[in-house]
Design a protein around this motif. Structure first.
Motif, PDB file in Angstrom:
ATOM      1  N   GLU A  71       1.936  36.326 -18.316  1.00 30.67           N
ATOM      2  CA  GLU A  71       1.441  37.169 -19.262  1.00 30.67           C
ATOM      3  C   GLU A  71       0.844  36.621 -20.555  1.00 30.67           C
ATOM      4  OE1 GLU A  71       4.412  40.352 -19.998  1.00 30.67           O
ATOM      5  OE2 GLU A  71       4.267  41.113 -18.002  1.00 30.67           O
ATOM      6  N   GLY A  72      -0.380  37.073 -20.846  1.00 38.57           N
ATOM      7  CA  GLY A  72      -1.233  36.704 -22.043  1.00 38.57           C
ATOM      8  C   GLY A  72      -1.809  35.469 -21.572  1.00 38.57           C
ATOM      9  N   SER A 187      -2.533  40.960 -18.827  1.00 38.00           N
ATOM     10  CA  SER A 187      -1.680  41.885 -19.841  1.00 38.00           C
ATOM     11  C   SER A 187      -0.524  42.251 -19.464  1.00 38.00           C
ATOM     12  CB  SER A 187      -2.699  42.923 -20.504  1.00 38.00           C
ATOM     13  OG  SER A 187      -2.880  43.688 -18.947  1.00 38.00           O
TER      14      SER A 187
END
Length: 286
Positions: A71-72, A187
């Motif tokens: 994530e990210g 995300s």
């Protein structure tokens, strides 16, 4: 003697005009007819956002074997994000490949057809020249050749079917690998390695960064001045920098609660520092 309570009430009434006058002197007069697109002090605030929030899913069900992103993490178009268990599909692909490449039966049929043709032609010559072979035998050899030709056609059609089966097996294997459809930021990851993913159920979310947008809800007065395709500028608050944009959407609906209209602007320029979620203001036409 005047009661103390009466004195407080009298003092409060006397102080009211002075306080109101002081407030009127402190508050600057605002010309609301000029606030907005034509104002030097922009008030049409919003934020930058992804062009789209993509829900990524597998077209087939299976057990998640590998998750290759976090994530990210920023990814590029075509990057492999996740894989399902593929062993069964890999074996099936190899089997289909072996079947497709095995042309022994077709080669044998071609050889038989060639021999049958020669036998038919020899029988026809012998029957025509000496009559040493019956007409019925000539017909039998002709039939044998025709059947051999038909067998070749059948095997050629089967070879095409085998090739299609191989393509299908290859596609089934490909569908068990999830790739990024565009540049973006992961995300959210919904399914972890070792968990079961169902067909068409989202396994992760991708913030599409192929082109950022500015989104804001603004008063109707100013929304009416905008139209799709119009060039505007967007001021990024944290950077004190203006970027050019193109109006993508002006909502035809006014929110009944706030009296505002939603506006979306495609940001024309790409910057490394520009990210979704940054506060920004719609300033003016460039």
């Amino acid at each position: 003697m005047i009661p103390f309570r009466r004195l407080l009430q009298t003092a409060a009434l006397c102080a009211l005009p002075v306080t109101a006058g002081a407030q009127a002197a402190d508050v600057p007069q605002v010309d609301y007819a000029t606030v907005g697109l034509s104002s030097t002090a922009p008030v049409l605030g919003g934020f930058t956002t992804c062009r789209a929030e993509l829900e990524l899913a597998f077209a087939v069900s299976g057990l998640v074997e590998t998750t290759l992103v976090d994530e990210g993490q920023t990814v590029k178009t075509g990057d492999v994000l996740m894989r399902l268990d593929q062993e069964v599909e890999r074996i099936e692909l190899l089997r289909r490949q072996a079947v497709m490449e095995d042309d022994a039966e077709l080669r044998a049929a071609i050889a038989r057809a060639d021999i049958a043709l020669r036998q038919k032609e020899a029988a026809e010559r012998l029957h025509a020249s000496t009559g040493g072979i019956s007409r019925e035998e000539v017909q039998n050899r002709t039939l044998a050749h025709e059947l051999a030709v038909i067998e070749i056609s059948r095997l050629e059609a089967q070879a095409k079917i085998n090739a299609l089966d191989y393509d299908t097996a290859q596609e089934n294997l490909v569908r068990r690998t999830l790739v990024a459809p565009s540049e973006g930021i992961i995300s959210k990851i919904e399914i972890q390695t070792g968990e079961s993913a169902q067909a068409n159920d989202p396994v992760m979310m991708l913030c599409d960064l192929s082109q950022l947008e500015f989104k804001a809800s603004i008063p109707v007065t100013y929304a009416d001045r905008l139209s799709k395709g119009m060039k505007v500028q967007v001021q990024i608050t944290s950077r004190s920098a203006a970027v050019d944009g193109t109006v993508k959407f002006v909502s035809p609906v006014v929110d009944s609660a706030s009296g505002l209209q939603e506006v979306k602007v495609l940001i024309d320029e790409a910057h490394d520092w520009l990210r979704p979620g940054m506060n920004a203001v719609l300033v003016s036409a460039p």
